[in-house]
Design an enzyme around this catalytic site. Sequence first.
Site, short mmCIF file in Angstrom:
data_model
loop_
_atom_site.label_atom_id
_atom_site.label_comp_id
_atom_site.label_asym_id
_atom_site.label_seq_id
_atom_site.Cartn_x
_atom_site.Cartn_y
_atom_site.Cartn_z
N TYR A 137 0.88 -1.13 -0.01
CA TYR A 137 0.04 0.04 0.11
C TYR A 137 0.81 1.18 0.05
O TYR A 137 0.32 2.25 -0.19
CB TYR A 137 -1.10 -0.04 1.17
CG TYR A 137 -2.14 -0.54 0.98
CD1 TYR A 137 -2.22 -2.17 0.92
CD2 TYR A 137 -3.40 -0.17 0.71
CE1 TYR A 137 -3.26 -3.05 0.73
CE2 TYR A 137 -4.59 -0.89 0.58
CZ TYR A 137 -4.50 -2.12 0.55
OH TYR A 137 -5.67 -2.90 0.29
N LYS A 189 3.34 -15.58 4.19
CA LYS A 189 3.77 -16.50 3.18
C LYS A 189 5.39 -16.62 3.25
O LYS A 189 5.85 -16.42 2.16
CB LYS A 189 3.26 -15.78 1.82
CG LYS A 189 3.30 -16.63 0.55
CD LYS A 189 2.29 -17.84 0.47
CE LYS A 189 2.24 -18.56 -0.74
NZ LYS A 189 1.51 -19.80 -0.54
N ASP A 222 -2.91 -18.43 2.19
CA ASP A 222 -3.71 -19.29 1.21
C ASP A 222 -4.33 -20.26 2.05
O ASP A 222 -5.67 -20.43 1.98
CB ASP A 222 -2.92 -19.91 0.03
CG ASP A 222 -1.68 -20.61 0.45
OD1 ASP A 222 -1.21 -20.28 1.54
OD2 ASP A 222 -1.30 -21.39 -0.34
N ASP A 246 -6.15 -7.25 4.01
CA ASP A 246 -7.23 -6.60 3.16
C ASP A 246 -8.02 -7.56 2.59
O ASP A 246 -9.27 -7.69 2.81
CB ASP A 246 -6.60 -5.69 2.10
CG ASP A 246 -7.78 -5.13 1.01
OD1 ASP A 246 -8.85 -4.70 1.55
OD2 ASP A 246 -7.59 -5.11 -0.32
N ASP A 250 -12.04 -9.32 3.88
CA ASP A 250 -13.54 -9.28 3.19
C ASP A 250 -14.00 -10.87 3.31
O ASP A 250 -15.30 -10.79 3.41
CB ASP A 250 -13.19 -9.18 1.73
CG ASP A 250 -13.44 -7.74 1.28
OD1 ASP A 250 -13.09 -6.56 2.33
OD2 ASP A 250 -13.61 -7.46 0.06
C1 IPM Z 1 -10.50 -1.59 2.98
C2 IPM Z 1 -10.62 -1.07 1.64
C3 IPM Z 1 -9.63 -0.37 1.15
C4 IPM Z 1 -8.26 -0.79 1.19
C5 IPM Z 1 -9.60 0.35 -0.27
C6 IPM Z 1 -11.12 1.15 -0.38
C7 IPM Z 1 -8.50 1.36 -0.47
O1 IPM Z 1 -10.93 -2.08 0.71
O2 IPM Z 1 -10.57 -0.70 3.79
O3 IPM Z 1 -10.17 -2.64 3.03
O4 IPM Z 1 -7.80 -1.59 0.28
O5 IPM Z 1 -7.71 -0.97 2.26
MN MN Z 2 -10.64 -4.08 1.68
#
Ligand code: IPM
Ligand code: MN
Length: 354
Positions: A137, A189, A222, A246, A250
């Site tokens: 990042y 990893k 993974d 990140d 999700d």
């Molecule tokens: C998150 C989001 C952000 C990230 C994006 C919107 C830049 O996906 O907060 O996880 O990748 O960190």
């Molecule tokens: Mn994200």
Amino acid sequence: MESYNIALIPGDGTGPEVVREAVKVLKAVSDRFQFKLDFTEYDFGGERYLRTGETLPDSAIDELRQHDAILLGAIGHPDVKPGVLERGILLRIRFELDQYINLRPVKLYPGVDCPLKDKGPEDIDFVVVRENTEGLYVGGGAFLRRGTPQEVAIQESINTRFGVERCIRFAFQYCRKRNKEKKLTLCGKTNVLTYAWDLWQRVFEEVAGEFPDIKTDYAHVDAITMWFVKNPEWFDVIVTDNMFGDIITDLGAMIQGGMGIAAGGNINPEGVSMFEPIGGSAPKYTGKNMINPLAAICAAGMMLEHLGEIEASQTIERAVMEVTSKHLKSLAAGKMGYTTTEVGDLVAEYCTKV
Ligand code: IPM
Ligand code: MN
């Protein structure tokens, strides 16, 4: 009476709708537990960018720095090229306020539909500590011979001893304070990314020496996606880098019932932290009073915990659990059986009695 200055960034799309409900709930608990919240609203987001060409005005970071915490709704606008607002607002605040931890609880609340067969609230209750200022990042890299057949694109993962160590130390401390299984899993990893993860592993083992009460474990990134689905009950606290964090959070959001409930905090333990529902701006639902405000409400709860208003924060969580277990048909926008404002009203109402 304790008093806090809160910066609100409702942002784009459904952001303002969910922040409104979070503020409603915050007012309910601050009345009950006798502390004061002063809100200052900022209009950063896509609309402002389209109007002014500016993502964040120069004064923004210094102004945000004057607050005790920030509550963000959503950033992202269909008429703005992807990346502009994310980098110009969200990532810029994370970096400039040095919010070096992204804290993501993954908890399945009672009554919430879980996509995993035979898993319930007793199985899904862990926290991901994601490094939030380094790795891929940082934006380090370069093009060579761009646009030619010999093009080279380099995207660098920056891992500093300082950055890795403060993140890992935070994770150990957090795991101790959480006091659940007292088990911290490093997610990396090491078998392929032998520079970055060699550093992470060495620092992890070194810092572990200061926390003899915490059990340690390691999982490849993974493999961890597999375990999240198969054995989520194995996890207590997980620490990982920015990119892996990140991705796995999700997946974490999905196993806890989806973006309708997933909240996170961008934490600077020594500075100003920012709390957010992790879902997007959901343009499709904007202005329809259909979006689920629980993620924003949970983010507000995390904010209060961070500020030290523990009772108020726990009350919000209990109220949310009442609503998920006794009321909502689903967490999905438009399928809750209630409108956005009704869900906010319900949580606020429970906050006066649970
Ligand atoms: C998150 C989001 C952000 C990230 C994006 C919107 C830049 O996906 O907060 O996880 O990748 O960190
Ligand atoms: Mn994200």
